[in-house]
Design an enzyme around this catalytic site. Structure first.
Site, PDB file in Angstrom:
ATOM      1  N   GLY A 215      41.837  41.792  33.875  1.00  0.00           N
ATOM      2  CA  GLY A 215      41.060  41.766  34.878  1.00  0.00           C
ATOM      3  C   GLY A 215      41.112  39.926  34.761  1.00  0.00           C
TER       4      GLY A 215
ATOM      5  N   HIS B 203      42.914  44.863  27.071  1.00  0.00           N
ATOM      6  CA  HIS B 203      42.162  42.979  26.487  1.00  0.00           C
ATOM      7  C   HIS B 203      42.817  41.921  26.437  1.00  0.00           C
ATOM      8  CE1 HIS B 203      38.232  42.366  26.238  1.00  0.00           C
ATOM      9  NE2 HIS B 203      38.753  41.452  24.918  1.00  0.00           N
ATOM     10  N   ASP B 204      43.295  41.057  27.570  1.00  0.00           N
ATOM     11  CA  ASP B 204      43.130  39.694  26.664  1.00  0.00           C
ATOM     12  C   ASP B 204      45.419  39.626  27.419  1.00  0.00           C
ATOM     13  OD1 ASP B 204      41.327  38.583  26.813  1.00  0.00           O
ATOM     14  OD2 ASP B 204      41.370  37.906  24.736  1.00  0.00           O
TER      15      ASP B 204
ATOM     16  N   HIS C  27      28.094  41.929  36.539  1.00  0.00           N
ATOM     17  CA  HIS C  27      29.423  42.255  37.177  1.00  0.00           C
ATOM     18  C   HIS C  27      29.353  43.262  38.497  1.00  0.00           C
ATOM     19  CE1 HIS C  27      29.674  44.205  33.668  1.00  0.00           C
ATOM     20  NE2 HIS C  27      30.851  43.430  33.223  1.00  0.00           N
TER      21      HIS C  27
ATOM     22  N   ASN D 287      41.279  44.801  37.179  1.00  0.00           N
ATOM     23  CA  ASN D 287      39.656  45.539  36.712  1.00  0.00           C
ATOM     24  C   ASN D 287      39.407  44.094  37.526  1.00  0.00           C
ATOM     25  OD1 ASN D 287      37.292  44.473  35.586  1.00  0.00           O
ATOM     26  ND2 ASN D 287      37.880  46.044  33.840  1.00  0.00           N
TER      27      ASN D 287
ATOM     28  N   GLU E 259      35.306  52.235  33.640  1.00  0.00           N
ATOM     29  CA  GLU E 259      35.323  51.825  32.107  1.00  0.00           C
ATOM     30  C   GLU E 259      33.855  51.845  31.663  1.00  0.00           C
ATOM     31  OE1 GLU E 259      36.543  48.371  30.736  1.00  0.00           O
ATOM     32  OE2 GLU E 259      38.641  49.071  31.359  1.00  0.00           O
TER      33      GLU E 259
ATOM     34  N   THR F 166      31.739  41.732  26.780  1.00  0.00           N
ATOM     35  CA  THR F 166      33.076  42.158  26.991  1.00  0.00           C
ATOM     36  C   THR F 166      34.120  42.860  25.308  1.00  0.00           C
ATOM     37  OG1 THR F 166      35.362  41.482  27.722  1.00  0.00           O
ATOM     38  CG2 THR F 166      34.419  40.651  26.131  1.00  0.00           C
TER      39      THR F 166
ATOM     40  N   ARG G 253      27.803  47.858  33.867  1.00  0.00           N
ATOM     41  CA  ARG G 253      27.192  47.304  32.569  1.00  0.00           C
ATOM     42  C   ARG G 253      25.662  47.702  33.049  1.00  0.00           C
ATOM     43  NH1 ARG G 253      30.061  45.081  28.307  1.00  0.00           N
ATOM     44  NH2 ARG G 253      32.197  44.847  28.390  1.00  0.00           N
TER      45      ARG G 253
ATOM     46  N   HIS H  45      33.838  48.265  35.305  1.00  0.00           N
ATOM     47  CA  HIS H  45      33.421  48.397  33.815  1.00  0.00           C
ATOM     48  C   HIS H  45      32.032  48.686  34.343  1.00  0.00           C
ATOM     49  CE1 HIS H  45      33.320  47.850  29.721  1.00  0.00           C
ATOM     50  NE2 HIS H  45      31.924  48.486  29.981  1.00  0.00           N
TER      51      HIS H  45
ATOM     52  N   ARG I 247      26.069  34.016  42.629  1.00  0.00           N
ATOM     53  CA  ARG I 247      25.694  32.979  44.222  1.00  0.00           C
ATOM     54  C   ARG I 247      25.286  33.805  45.207  1.00  0.00           C
ATOM     55  NH1 ARG I 247      26.741  28.433  47.551  1.00  0.00           N
ATOM     56  NH2 ARG I 247      25.307  27.785  48.672  1.00  0.00           N
TER      57      ARG I 247
END
Length: 237
Positions: A213, A190-191, A50, A7, A70, A100, A45, A43, A18
């Site tokens: 990710g 996830h994690d 991002h 990811n 996603e 998240t 959003r 993903h 930046r």
């Protein structure tokens, strides 16, 4: 063999902080593939904090492995996916303000909604995965949406793993077994990280894919992107 999808959202987060185009999200995606990633996950959003929708369009011709998008199935997201036609779409129940993904779908309450969307994506030859937790009824009911896979939300596993790996794994192993028994493929994400990934991969060897990710990109700051990807890959083969 379990596939690793990287990811790249956090790369886009750094770029957006930046302005400009450093780091170059498109180049990073290509490098991930060159360094051994089996796929790329994004993903987008609604606030595009991002990955931006324009990024997704620009990435499509550059992905030579597997492209996984996603997101929450809003009309804008559905339109994007149907135009891009990725290899896989992963449906998450995140509200727009979510930092998240932090919960799985209630596949009983939203069965009709999900089934309609799953059918629309499958009509475009897109594999569909639904983000779920380890609630067994939600997993069983996911089969009625006719989704191809479920993705197990693994933050609870990651949180408990340092103190009790076996206890942490137990509900995920049972969930994966139930998903398999009703004909669903199983992804996870996830994690997951260098500490906890191998234990899950060894004990749920029929996992199809892990999407990682934040941890991988963070490790790449110290190890370099190529070494980080190779370390993660070594834990799932």
């Amino acid at each position: 063999m379990i596939k690793l999808s990287v990811n790249i959202n956090k790369v886009a987060t750094l770029r957006n902080a930046r302005g400009g185009n450093v780091p170059n999200v498109l180049k990073v995606a290509q490098d991930c593939q060159l360094f051994g990633a089996d796929g790329i996950t994004v993903h987008p959003r609604p606030d595009e904090r991002h990955i931006r929708y324009d990024d997704v369009y620009a990435l499509r011709p550059l992905i030579t492995t597997e492209f996984n998008i996603e997101g929450y199935p809003s009309p804008k997201f559905i339109d994007l996916v149907c135009k891009i036609k990725p290899d896989q779409v992963t449906l998450v129940p995140d509200p727009p303000e979510a930092i998240t993904s932090n919960a799985g779908w209630d596949t009983i309450r939203y069965a009709g909604f999900l089934k309609e969307i799953v059918g629309e994506f499958q009509a475009h030859n897109i594999r569909v995965s639904i983000f779920v937790d380890t609630n067994l009824e939600n997993i069983r009911n996911a089969a009625f949406t006719e989704t191809d896979r479920v993705e197990l939300y693994t933050e609870p596993y990651a949180n408990m793993y340092p103190s009790s790996p076996e206890k942490a794994l137990a509900p995920f192993l049972e969930a994966a077994q139930i998903a398999r028994s009703v004909g669903l493929g199983v992804n996870a994400g996830h994690d997951l990280n260098l500490e906890n990934l191998n234990f899950m991969a060894k004990n749920i060897p029929w996992l199809a894919e892990v999407s990682i990710g934040h941890a991988l990109i963070s490790d790449a700051l110290y190890l370099g992107l190529e070494t980080a990807i190779q370390k993660y890959k070594s834990l799932i083969v």
